[in-house]
Each structure stands twice: as structure tokens, then as C-alpha cells.
Design an enzyme around this catalytic site. Sequence first.
Site, PDB file in Angstrom:
ATOM      1  N   CYS A   2       0.815  -1.217   0.000  1.00 37.12           N
ATOM      2  CA  CYS A   2       0.000   0.000   0.000  1.00 37.12           C
ATOM      3  C   CYS A   2       0.850   1.269   0.000  1.00 37.12           C
ATOM      4  CB  CYS A   2      -0.870   0.030   1.248  1.00 37.12           C
ATOM      5  SG  CYS A   2      -1.836  -1.445   1.481  1.00 37.12           S
ATOM      6  N   ARG A  27       5.246   0.217  -6.187  1.00 38.22           N
ATOM      7  CA  ARG A  27       5.183  -0.577  -4.955  1.00 38.22           C
ATOM      8  C   ARG A  27       4.278  -1.795  -5.109  1.00 38.22           C
ATOM      9  NH1 ARG A  27       6.138   2.386   0.176  1.00 38.22           N
ATOM     10  NH2 ARG A  27       4.660   0.933   1.032  1.00 38.22           N
ATOM     11  N   TRP A  74      -2.872  -2.745  -1.468  1.00 37.44           N
ATOM     12  CA  TRP A  74      -2.385  -4.091  -1.787  1.00 37.44           C
ATOM     13  C   TRP A  74      -3.080  -4.999  -0.785  1.00 37.44           C
ATOM     14  CZ3 TRP A  74       0.827  -7.850   0.615  1.00 37.44           C
ATOM     15  CH2 TRP A  74       1.406  -8.781  -0.256  1.00 37.44           C
ATOM     16  N   ASN A 100      -1.979   2.234   5.865  1.00 34.21           N
ATOM     17  CA  ASN A 100      -1.004   1.204   5.479  1.00 34.21           C
ATOM     18  C   ASN A 100      -0.712   0.367   6.715  1.00 34.21           C
ATOM     19  OD1 ASN A 100      -0.759   2.322   2.994  1.00 34.21           O
ATOM     20  ND2 ASN A 100       1.428   2.792   3.130  1.00 34.21           N
ATOM     21  N   GLY A 101      -0.548  -0.939   6.540  1.00 33.32           N
ATOM     22  CA  GLY A 101      -0.221  -1.788   7.693  1.00 33.32           C
ATOM     23  C   GLY A 101      -1.335  -2.793   7.935  1.00 33.32           C
ATOM     24  N   GLU A 487      20.696 -15.488  -5.885  1.00 33.77           N
ATOM     25  CA  GLU A 487      20.118 -14.214  -6.302  1.00 33.77           C
ATOM     26  C   GLU A 487      19.630 -14.283  -7.756  1.00 33.77           C
ATOM     27  OE1 GLU A 487      18.929 -11.734  -5.088  1.00 33.77           O
ATOM     28  OE2 GLU A 487      18.990 -10.167  -6.610  1.00 33.77           O
ATOM     29  N   LYS A 491      15.759 -13.642  -8.963  1.00 34.28           N
ATOM     30  CA  LYS A 491      15.413 -12.646  -9.988  1.00 34.28           C
ATOM     31  C   LYS A 491      14.545 -13.274 -11.060  1.00 34.28           C
ATOM     32  CE  LYS A 491      16.142  -9.853  -8.599  1.00 34.28           C
ATOM     33  NZ  LYS A 491      16.549  -9.199  -7.413  1.00 34.28           N
ATOM     34  N   GLU A 494      10.992 -13.981  -9.806  1.00 35.34           N
ATOM     35  CA  GLU A 494      10.213 -12.763  -9.575  1.00 35.34           C
ATOM     36  C   GLU A 494       9.615 -12.170 -10.839  1.00 35.34           C
ATOM     37  OE1 GLU A 494      13.284 -10.317  -7.520  1.00 35.34           O
ATOM     38  OE2 GLU A 494      11.551  -9.680  -6.364  1.00 35.34           O
ATOM     39  N   HIS A 510      23.665 -35.125  -4.755  1.00 36.50           N
ATOM     40  CA  HIS A 510      22.917 -35.552  -3.564  1.00 36.50           C
ATOM     41  C   HIS A 510      21.408 -35.423  -3.766  1.00 36.50           C
ATOM     42  CE1 HIS A 510      26.646 -35.983  -1.396  1.00 36.50           C
ATOM     43  NE2 HIS A 510      27.025 -34.854  -1.975  1.00 36.50           N
ATOM     44  N   LYS A 607       7.256  -3.578  -3.602  1.00 38.90           N
ATOM     45  CA  LYS A 607       8.629  -3.102  -3.460  1.00 38.90           C
ATOM     46  C   LYS A 607       9.060  -3.104  -2.005  1.00 38.90           C
ATOM     47  CE  LYS A 607      12.533  -1.493  -4.785  1.00 38.90           C
ATOM     48  NZ  LYS A 607      13.433  -2.523  -5.322  1.00 38.90           N
TER      49      LYS A 607
HETATM   50  O1  M6R Z   1      13.759  -3.203   1.217  1.00 38.53           O
HETATM   51  P1  M6R Z   1      14.422  -4.508   1.589  1.00 38.53           P
HETATM   52  O2  M6R Z   1      15.826  -4.588   1.093  1.00 38.53           O
HETATM   53  O3  M6R Z   1      14.332  -4.817   3.052  1.00 38.53           O
HETATM   54  O4  M6R Z   1      13.589  -5.627   0.835  1.00 38.53           O
HETATM   55  C1  M6R Z   1      13.864  -6.973   1.048  1.00 38.53           C
HETATM   56  C2  M6R Z   1      13.167  -7.841   0.027  1.00 38.53           C
HETATM   57  O5  M6R Z   1      11.777  -7.684   0.101  1.00 38.53           O
HETATM   58  C3  M6R Z   1      13.604  -7.515  -1.396  1.00 38.53           C
HETATM   59  O6  M6R Z   1      14.984  -7.619  -1.549  1.00 38.53           O
HETATM   60  C4  M6R Z   1      12.920  -8.460  -2.409  1.00 38.53           C
HETATM   61  O7  M6R Z   1      13.374  -9.759  -2.247  1.00 38.53           O
HETATM   62  C5  M6R Z   1      13.144  -7.944  -3.815  1.00 38.53           C
HETATM   63  N1  M6R Z   1      11.911  -7.890  -4.520  1.00 38.53           N
HETATM   64  C6  M6R Z   1      14.098  -8.753  -4.594  1.00 38.53           C
HETATM   65  O8  M6R Z   1      14.238  -8.342  -5.906  1.00 38.53           O
END
Ligand code: M6R
Length: 612
Positions: A2, A27, A74, A100-101, A487, A491, A494, A510, A607
Site C-alpha cells: 500500500c 510498490r 495491496w 497502510n499496515g 540471487e 530474480k 520474480e 545428492h 517493493k
Molecule cells: O527493502 P528490503 O531490502 O528490506 O527488501 C527486502 C526484500 O523484500 C527484497 O529484496 C525483495 O526480495 C526484492 N523484490 C528482490 O528483488
Amino acid sequence: MCGIVGYIGNKKASPILINGLLRLEYRGYDSAGIATMENDKIKLMKNKGRVNNLYKLDGIDSLVGTIGIAHTRWATHGKPSKENSHPHVDNSNSFAVVHNGIIENYHELKNFLVEKGYKFVSATDTEVIPNLIHYYFMQDKIDDNKKILRAVKNTCSDLKGSYAIEILSVYNKDKMIVVRKDSPLVIGKGNGENYISSDIPAILSYTKDFYLLDDNEIVELSRNDVKFYNQDLKEIQKAIKSIEWNALSAEKDGYEDFMLKEIYEQPRAIRETIGAKLDNGTIEIEDLDFSKDYLKDINKIYIVACGTAMHAGLASKYTFEKICKIPIEVDIASEFRYRDPLIDEKTLCIYISQSGETADTIAALKLAKTKGAKTLAISNVIGSSITREADYSIYTHAGPEIAVASTKAYTSQVVLLNILAMYFAEKLERVEKDIIKNLKSDILNLPSKIEETLKDTNQIYEFAKKVYKEKDMFFLGRGTDYAVSLEGSLKLKEISYIHSEAYASGELKHGPIALIENGVTVIATMTNKKLLEKSISNVQEVVTRGAKVLAVTSEDIKNDGISEIIKIPKTNPLISPILSVIPMQLFSYYISKEKGLDVDKPRNLAKSVTVE
Ligand code: M6R
């Protein structure tokens, strides 16, 4: 997640609010709404879907009010729908609220209000807030100028959970009230006008002067004034902070997507993160004053974070161990906070968060503080919640990262963590000086090596075009190559929605090798000369079983059945993830584009994850 925007001034509020919401689109959200004060009445407009759907509503142009609140939702409680979108109003239409929250005890509060005769039209937790404010407002028999503030204060004492709230009321039509707890909110100071937002970029084109709210602060805004109160409604003073980011840095700047722009911004992000830290004989990091005595007594360092930030911790663990000789444990914040970790006053806990607002990471930091550990935050956002909780804070200088998929934040975090490790190592004197000296020079050479890596991306693009329809992929590596594979795999998941797994190459036999069959795609990273032979053997194991292999390497390797070899510049294996992650970022990006997906706003993701 949000987003909140608010405006109080002399201009028409609705265009400012909608513009702010558009800037918060990155976001992730599913509905949007605004409320403005029109002829002493609250006028509400909301819709499911994108901000554009809100913008298209009949009557939106006729909103002329100069005070308003706005929100992108959201969904957490209640499906995405017009009824569940914010703002929410109380039964008498006297108080409008965006939130928000998460209100954890909303069932209990809703039951209480239902007993008192209140009716609910949404399935949200938020709707209890305007009704509870109304309830307390009506109960209060003192008719002074703090009556709404008292109603808000009483409401907040009933709320369990996290919130950033904006409140508009017909009982105080030239003012607005905002309050926060465990959810970000900032006030932008203008001239005869004030702005509110959950994120600085949304209002950065209007002002650079911000008040950063702390938990439980209640703020009363008018056009010319901002008054801050603590939870006992005692007035408090707060200092203004000027933010250096410019509004342009939050624009696409000619790139098709924010993610691509941010991938290409990495050389600059790294240069700025290094800053002047390596300019003198010994490393200096602003605001850090760790003594040798303190450092040599440390029994363990925890690095705690979520998602990509946690992967940055994993990629940097090797450096801390090698040059500081301190045991390092990297943990997922949502696990760490509930597993009673072994921490005492000799433990150092490092928290990484690009946004500085990730709920789990903040909670994990608070936990360590209660156990007496020193806490150090690494964030990209000056003044973010995590930096205000931690004993020490240091910053990546990556500039605003808008795309949900983190790229430049990751590489900046790995750089900063390596510099931090060298800063400790210089004081600890547990390894030869030359090891640190060489690492320093390797770090200084990184920006130009990233530029080189970004020069020709055609090979990656072509390979992505061949494999974009696949359902599963595998990432393999050893040491830091394994860390970066995690990582790369995240990516891909996502933004391309392709299932993928990252494995330490040695683990193949294994179990996972059972999944390798004809045509499966494997991304193998091999940057460490010492581990090269072993890594090549692992690649051969998958090649012989029919896998299509994309190899990312800084070494001269033979083709031997490998489909594509992406050559990256040589560097110290301790920091090779900063280079080897780039082909992986681009690979995911091209696959996502090829599939016609929304690269910057992948489904279901936000985000900044400000709720648990
Ligand atoms: O703002 P932050 O670095 O705490 O966020 C952590 C994760 O939510 C963030 O890195 C998330 O995994 C990304 N979408 C990765 O691309």
C-alpha cells in the site's frame, strides 16, 4: 504494498494526489482511491485496478478541494475490490481514513463497534479505524481544539499491529491528522502547503524538506503549520531533513523499464557507495567508531535481512570470515525473529534493507536490541525506520530503486558489506595487510568492470529468446558463485514467473541431478579459479544429461557442449557476485520482456514489504 499520499494547501488537491499515486505504482497494488474536502463535505472516489481506472471515473475532474488523502491498496484483508479499497469512512461520513499496515485485533474492535450499532461495508481491517475515531469523538464531552486529536489518540491505543494513517474530518475541515506505528510516513514541507507520503519519491518533485515521523507520533497539519505530538498529546519539536535525491532520478530517463535503467545505473551506484571511504590510508566510514577492543571481543556476527538483501549478506559472508576471522551467520529476518537466536552483548547484528522499512527486518533488529547486542543497519534510504532503530547506520548510495526486482541495491550492498569487512579487518589485524590492500584496489576497479560487462548484452538476449518458454531452470555455483546463483534464481522467479532453483554445485549428486533431463536449462557460474576444475566437472555432469548450459565465467573455458559462454572481467572471487550477477539480471529481464510481462511490477509482489 500500500501507498499513501496527502496534500493540504491552496491548490486543487486531486491532481497532486493522483500524480503521487502514480509515482507509488511501483510498490505494487490492486486498487486506488482518494478523498477530498469539497464544500465542507468529504467526497470519496475509488476503484479497483490501476490508478488510471481511478482517473477515468466520472466526476474526478470536478473535485476542487484543496485538502485530500489518497491510497493505493495491496490487499491483505478482503479481496481487491472497490468496497475494500481506501479511503474508508465512518458511518456518518465524518471521518475518512487511509491506512497502510495491518490491524491485528480488528475482529475484536469490529465486534465492539457492531455492538455499539456501527455497520461495516468492507471486509478490511481498516474500516474499524474511522468508526473507532467517530466513537471516541462522540464520547468526548470536552469541545476544544484537541477533540479530534484525543479521538485519534484513543483509537491508536486500541489498535494492535502496524499503521500509517491519514485522517480527514468534517469536524476540522482545514486540518489533517496523520499518525504512524511500524509503517513509514513522511511529511514534506512546502510554502503554505504540506505534503504527506509513505515514500519520499512520491512527493519529491514538490519539496526536498521532510519531517520523518517516529512511531506513535501524531501530527496535525494545516496549510502553514505542522504540529507534532507524542502519544500523550504533548507537543514535541522535530527537525527538518533535506533529501539529496532529485525527482528525475525517480524517472525512467529514456529506458523502457525502471529495472533496465537500474541495471545500467550500477557503475554509478557502486562509485557513489564507495565514495571517499577508500581514499585514505585506512578505511573511514562516516558515523562508525568501532574500537579494536570491541571488535576483537565479538563472538559472532549475524547478518539478517530478507530476499535480495539477504542474498547480499550471503555473498559477503566469505569476506568477513576470510579477513576478520569472525564466525558469520546469515539469516532470514522472518526466521530469525521467531527462533530465539543465541545473542548476547558480544554479538554484532547487521541488518540490510534497501527500503529500510521491511517489517520482518525491523522486528529482527528490535529483538537483538532487547538481548543487548549492538545493531548496525545498512539501508539505501536515509532516515528510514530501520536506521532510526539501529545503534549504527551506514548507507548504500544507489539512488531510488523503483523496480520491484532489486538490482543496483544488491550490488551496492555487497560492495558496502565488503568495505565494512575491510574496515573491521584493518582494526583487527588478523590477516596480512596486502590482502586488504588488494581487495581495496579490486573494489575500486569494479565500476569500470561493470561498464565492460554491460557493453555487449546480445549473447544473453539471444539465449533468453531460446529458453523463455521453459517451466524450470537451475542455477549452479560454488562459494560466492553459489551465493550469486541464489540471487539469479530469485530474480528469474520474480519477473519471469519461471520456477528455478539454485544449488551449490557439489550438492548436485545428492539429489537435484535427478531433475536434469534433455533440454533443461542450467545457468552455471564459475569465477573462482581455484574451484574451476570441480565446477567444470559439475557442468559436464549436466551437459551429458542433455542440459542447455549458459556459463557465466571470468576464466578461459572450453566450450565442451556448453550452449553459451558469457565472459565477464576477472576480479577477486570475494567480490565476483557484483559482476556475475549482471548477466543474470539481464537474463531475467529479457525473458520477462519476451513473455510480455510487466517487468517493473511483477504480480503479487511489492517493493517494500511493510507488513509481516
Ligand atoms: O527493502 P528490503 O531490502 O528490506 O527488501 C527486502 C526484500 O523484500 C527484497 O529484496 C525483495 O526480495 C526484492 N523484490 C528482490 O528483488
